[in-house]
Scaffold this active site. Structure first.
Site, PDB file in Angstrom:
ATOM      1  N   LYS A 111       0.814  -1.218   0.000  1.00  0.00           N
ATOM      2  CA  LYS A 111       0.000   0.000   0.000  1.00  0.00           C
ATOM      3  C   LYS A 111       0.850   1.272   0.000  1.00  0.00           C
ATOM      4  O   LYS A 111       0.397   2.332  -0.407  1.00  0.00           O
ATOM      5  CB  LYS A 111      -0.962  -0.017   1.172  1.00  0.00           C
ATOM      6  CG  LYS A 111      -2.035  -1.084   0.969  1.00  0.00           C
ATOM      7  CD  LYS A 111      -3.162  -1.001   1.961  1.00  0.00           C
ATOM      8  CE  LYS A 111      -4.281  -1.949   1.582  1.00  0.00           C
ATOM      9  NZ  LYS A 111      -3.860  -3.363   1.621  1.00  0.00           N
TER      10      LYS A 111
HETATM   11  C1  PLP Z   1      -4.380  -4.418   0.934  1.00  0.00           C
HETATM   12  C2  PLP Z   1      -3.585  -5.653   0.806  1.00  0.00           C
HETATM   13  C3  PLP Z   1      -3.918  -6.652  -0.134  1.00  0.00           C
HETATM   14  C4  PLP Z   1      -5.135  -6.563  -1.032  1.00  0.00           C
HETATM   15  O1  PLP Z   1      -5.055  -5.537  -1.979  1.00  0.00           O
HETATM   16  P1  PLP Z   1      -6.351  -5.066  -2.788  1.00  0.00           P
HETATM   17  O2  PLP Z   1      -5.932  -3.858  -3.534  1.00  0.00           O
HETATM   18  O3  PLP Z   1      -7.371  -4.759  -1.718  1.00  0.00           O
HETATM   19  O4  PLP Z   1      -6.769  -6.142  -3.650  1.00  0.00           O
HETATM   20  C5  PLP Z   1      -3.098  -7.752  -0.212  1.00  0.00           C
HETATM   21  N1  PLP Z   1      -2.035  -7.917   0.603  1.00  0.00           N
HETATM   22  C6  PLP Z   1      -1.695  -6.983   1.523  1.00  0.00           C
HETATM   23  C7  PLP Z   1      -0.515  -7.237   2.397  1.00  0.00           C
HETATM   24  C8  PLP Z   1      -2.453  -5.817   1.652  1.00  0.00           C
HETATM   25  O5  PLP Z   1      -2.109  -4.895   2.567  1.00  0.00           O
END
Ligand code: PLP
Length: 462
Positions: A111
């Protein structure tokens, strides 16, 4: 500078420029904001293969953004200077797959790639508009710390992050509460994550309050987040094309359909992706959709990969809009059915696949642990539980010609419990997280009560 305009999937919002699209987040008609057209870049791929990550990000983002070139370039440089690897998103080989490590940012999860850029974009736009922003967020883990790191220290922004007191992992809690910048407010709410979300939704529904206190969100539907995430698909694929591959496959662990949607856009722009492998945990609404054409909610169950414990995938509407032939009326009618009944079904001709570009599957707890064990024993590579779901599903779809790239969305040390369960040992460490154990923290405890949170905001917000 691009003159790209943005429209809503539901077709009832007048078109917006990039900066308004970023500040608005969600379209006023309840739809999601999308670019009016998708640029085609196939002919430029070979010249892009020598670019560094920030230079490639600049070339891609400038197709969608109305910022002067030099400002955009500087903003991108600053956003990725916080990463701990010179390649930003390096690819490493582990057995039959290539792992694209997206976790070298300040909070060790993917993120950061979007939120480092989004924080700087917000700041840039607010400076030009002489505005201020109070971000209100509810988190069960990863998003909160990445959002805090995206805006810490920014003069025109304050951030208020609610987490359920005692119900996020100790590592995640300390990642948030150890940020001591005066514009960061951590609220430990005496309730559940659901309570936090309910309070947030209720406050955002009060438009007068929202405007008076310049409230905004950083949710995963913000177009700038999807845009920032396209870059690593290009960067990682270009490394494979340079080495002689003609096409590549990507495996993506997903919850909100944000990460994999960025891959879908990259494919539409002309990146030669032969297959998008979608992986879910036990919360498998998305994999059921791609296998059956029916998108129907069930209850969220807790899993080893908590960042994917999601039922209604907030970015899915963007994909559905294109899948329905870019017809806002068809989309509105299906979404209304979904909102009323919790289920929608794609009209399919007999024998028609939902989408041949996608393969989808899920990994339960046992498959996740077994995949972590296998990759540690056989390849000495430590997968975090989210990445392990993607790798598990990818193994069923390996191709002789096209390399398979698995997106690694978190550093394993963030999910030490799952690693311990898989390997019986505490193998996952990262010096940043170890140091947090003795860090000074700041956090206010508040009751799970909307008026208490409103009073807190009235007191501390711009
Ligand atoms: C947010 C997140 C995801 C999922 O991502 P999306 O964009 O919601 O599909 C997967 N792995 C981790 C570690 C995350 O923080």
């Amino acid at each position: 500078m691009s003159a790209m305009t943005y429209i809503s999937t539901r077709g009832q919002t007048k078109s917006l420029g990039f900066q308004d699209a970023v500040m608005t987040g969600l379209a006023p008609d309840g739809g999601l904001i999308i670019p009016a057209k998708i640029p085609e870049v196939s002919s430029r791929l070979s010249s892009w293969s020598t670019l560094s990550y920030p230079d490639l990000a600049f070339e891609l983002i400038k197709l969608y953004a109305d910022l002067p070139d030099e400002d955009l370039r500087e903003l991108i440089q600053r956003s990725y200077a916080t990463f701990r690897h010179p390649e930003i998103t390096p690819t490493v080989k582990a057995g039959p797959i290539h792992i694209v490590e997206l976790f070298h940012g300040p909070t060790l999860a993917f993120k950061d790639i979007a939120l480092q850029l989004l924080g700087n974009l917000f700041e840039y736009i607010l400076e030009r508009r002489s505005g201020h922003l109070n971000i209100l967020a509810a988190t069960s883990g990863d998003t909160g710390s990445a959002a805090i790191y995206g805006v810490r220290g920014k003069e025109r922004i304050r951030i208020f992050v609610m987490h359920p007191k005692g119900r996020v992992s100790p590592v995640q809690e300390r990642q948030m509460t150890s940020v001591l910048d005066p514009n960061v407010f951590n609220l430990a709410v005496e309730g559940t994550f659901d309570d936090c979300q309910q309070i947030m939704k209720a406050i955002f529904r009060d438009v007068a309050f929202k405007e008076k206190y310049h409230l905004g969100a950083v949710n995963s539907v913000n177009w700038a987040r999807v845009l920032a995430q396209m870059v690593y698909y290009f960067y990682a694929a270009l490394r494979q094309l340079e080495s002689g591959a003609r096409q590549v496959q990507f495996a993506v662990p997903t919850g909100n359909f944000g990460d994999i949607l960025a891959g879908w856009y990259a494919r539409q722009m002309g990146l030669p992706i032969s297959l998008l492998i979608l992986a879910t945990n036990e919360n498998d609404i998305l994999s059921r959709f791609f296998n059956t054409g029916t998108y129907s909610v069930s209850r969220v169950v807790p899993t080893l990969s908590p960042a994917m414990d999601i039922q209604v995938a907030s970015n899915f509407e963007r994909y559905l809009y294109y899948r329905l032939g870019q017809d806002p009326e068809k989309l509105r009618s299906l979404m209304e059915t979904f909102e009323a009944t919790g289920s929608l079904t794609l009209p399919l001709a007999p024998g028609e696949a939902v989408d041949p570009l996608f393969a989808a599957g899920s990994a339960d707890r046992q498959a996740t642990l077994a995949t972590i064990q296998e990759f540690w024993r056989e390849h000495r590579y430590l997968l975090d539980p989210h990445t392990a779901t993607g790798v598990h599903v990818a193994k069923r779809h390996l191709s002789r010609e096209d390399p398979t790239l698995c997106l690694a969305t978190a550093h394993p040390a963030k999910f030490g419990d799952a690693i311990r369960q898989a390997l019986g040992e505490d193998l996952a460490h990262h010096e940043l997280l170890d140091k947090l154990e003795t860090a000074k923290t700041r956090c206010d405890t508040v009751p799970a009560d909307e008026s208490a949170i409103r009073n807190y905001l009235k007191d501390k917000a711009f």
